[in-house]
Design a protein around this motif. Structure first.
Motif, PDB file in Angstrom:
ATOM      1  N   SER A 150      -6.143  -0.116  66.059  1.00  0.00           N
ATOM      2  CA  SER A 150      -7.525   0.456  65.772  1.00  0.00           C
ATOM      3  C   SER A 150      -7.522   1.914  65.553  1.00  0.00           C
ATOM      4  O   SER A 150      -7.996   2.455  64.523  1.00  0.00           O
ATOM      5  N   ARG A 151      -7.063   2.753  66.463  1.00  0.00           N
ATOM      6  CA  ARG A 151      -7.073   4.051  66.244  1.00  0.00           C
ATOM      7  C   ARG A 151      -6.126   4.511  65.576  1.00  0.00           C
ATOM      8  O   ARG A 151      -6.670   5.398  64.585  1.00  0.00           O
ATOM      9  N   TYR A 201      -8.179   3.810  61.713  1.00  0.00           N
ATOM     10  CA  TYR A 201      -9.261   4.634  61.667  1.00  0.00           C
ATOM     11  C   TYR A 201      -8.517   6.027  61.107  1.00  0.00           C
ATOM     12  O   TYR A 201      -9.026   6.749  60.525  1.00  0.00           O
ATOM     13  N   LEU A 249      -7.905   6.741  57.577  1.00  0.00           N
ATOM     14  CA  LEU A 249      -8.921   6.641  56.588  1.00  0.00           C
ATOM     15  C   LEU A 249      -9.227   8.032  56.280  1.00  0.00           C
ATOM     16  O   LEU A 249      -9.085   8.990  56.863  1.00  0.00           O
ATOM     17  N   ARG A 281     -11.957  10.923  55.060  1.00  0.00           N
ATOM     18  CA  ARG A 281     -13.340  11.245  55.449  1.00  0.00           C
ATOM     19  C   ARG A 281     -14.415  10.531  54.751  1.00  0.00           C
ATOM     20  O   ARG A 281     -15.544  10.211  55.326  1.00  0.00           O
ATOM     21  N   GLN A 330     -14.348   7.532  53.867  1.00  0.00           N
ATOM     22  CA  GLN A 330     -14.532   6.109  54.390  1.00  0.00           C
ATOM     23  C   GLN A 330     -15.229   6.069  55.926  1.00  0.00           C
ATOM     24  O   GLN A 330     -15.333   5.109  56.401  1.00  0.00           O
ATOM     25  N   ASP A 331     -15.279   7.311  56.507  1.00  0.00           N
ATOM     26  CA  ASP A 331     -15.511   7.606  57.880  1.00  0.00           C
ATOM     27  C   ASP A 331     -16.754   6.620  58.194  1.00  0.00           C
ATOM     28  O   ASP A 331     -17.934   7.128  57.623  1.00  0.00           O
ATOM     29  N   ILE A 337     -16.129   1.651  57.184  1.00  0.00           N
ATOM     30  CA  ILE A 337     -15.471   0.471  57.472  1.00  0.00           C
ATOM     31  C   ILE A 337     -15.343   0.224  58.680  1.00  0.00           C
ATOM     32  O   ILE A 337     -15.223   0.913  59.731  1.00  0.00           O
ATOM     33  N   THR A 338     -15.486  -1.174  59.187  1.00  0.00           N
ATOM     34  CA  THR A 338     -15.371  -1.659  60.496  1.00  0.00           C
ATOM     35  C   THR A 338     -14.410  -2.704  60.548  1.00  0.00           C
ATOM     36  O   THR A 338     -14.352  -3.647  59.607  1.00  0.00           O
ATOM     37  N   ILE A 339     -13.793  -2.661  61.626  1.00  0.00           N
ATOM     38  CA  ILE A 339     -12.655  -3.726  61.839  1.00  0.00           C
ATOM     39  C   ILE A 339     -13.332  -4.856  62.504  1.00  0.00           C
ATOM     40  O   ILE A 339     -13.938  -4.671  63.725  1.00  0.00           O
ATOM     41  N   TRP A 374      -0.946  -0.178  56.149  1.00  0.00           N
ATOM     42  CA  TRP A 374      -2.055  -1.266  56.472  1.00  0.00           C
ATOM     43  C   TRP A 374      -2.258  -2.194  55.327  1.00  0.00           C
ATOM     44  O   TRP A 374      -2.352  -1.695  54.100  1.00  0.00           O
TER      45      TRP A 374
END
Length: 101
Positions: free
Chosen positions: A28-29, A32, A35, A37, A39-40, A43-45, A81
């Protein structure tokens, strides 16, 4: 195979990576961090799955060694990814024509 891999009953299997585990947190880290800025926060995993493909892993290990030997010890590796929308994820790990290479 990587230490996080579980025992398999077939050459290609998918495992859900449990939230809260070291593996889930690391993935996850890293995702993220990749990505932009823009998309900050957008987006949710939803979940993380690990595709364990023994034949592909063996091909990768062989190719990595060749590249490492050719480059004086540098395997020139990068993380990539892949998220899916309309394409079923199974297509990426079951269909040799569309699969990871």
């Amino acid at each position: 195979p990587p230490r996080t891999w579980k025992a398999q009953s077939s050459p290609v299997q998918v495992f859900r990576v449990a939230a809260g585990t070291e593996e889930h947190s690391a993935v996850s880290r890293a995702f993220y961090a990749s990505l932009s800025r823009q998309q900050d926060g957008v987006i949710t995993i939803l979940h993380v799955e690990r595709v364990q493909n023994i034949p592909l892993w063996n091909e990768y290990v062989t190719a990595r060694k060749l590249v490492r030997d050719k480059n004086g010890g540098d395997a020139n590796e990068a993380e990539m990814w892949h998220g899916t929308r309309a394409t079923p994820p199974q297509t990426l790990y079951e269909d040799k024509e569309c699969a990871f290479d």
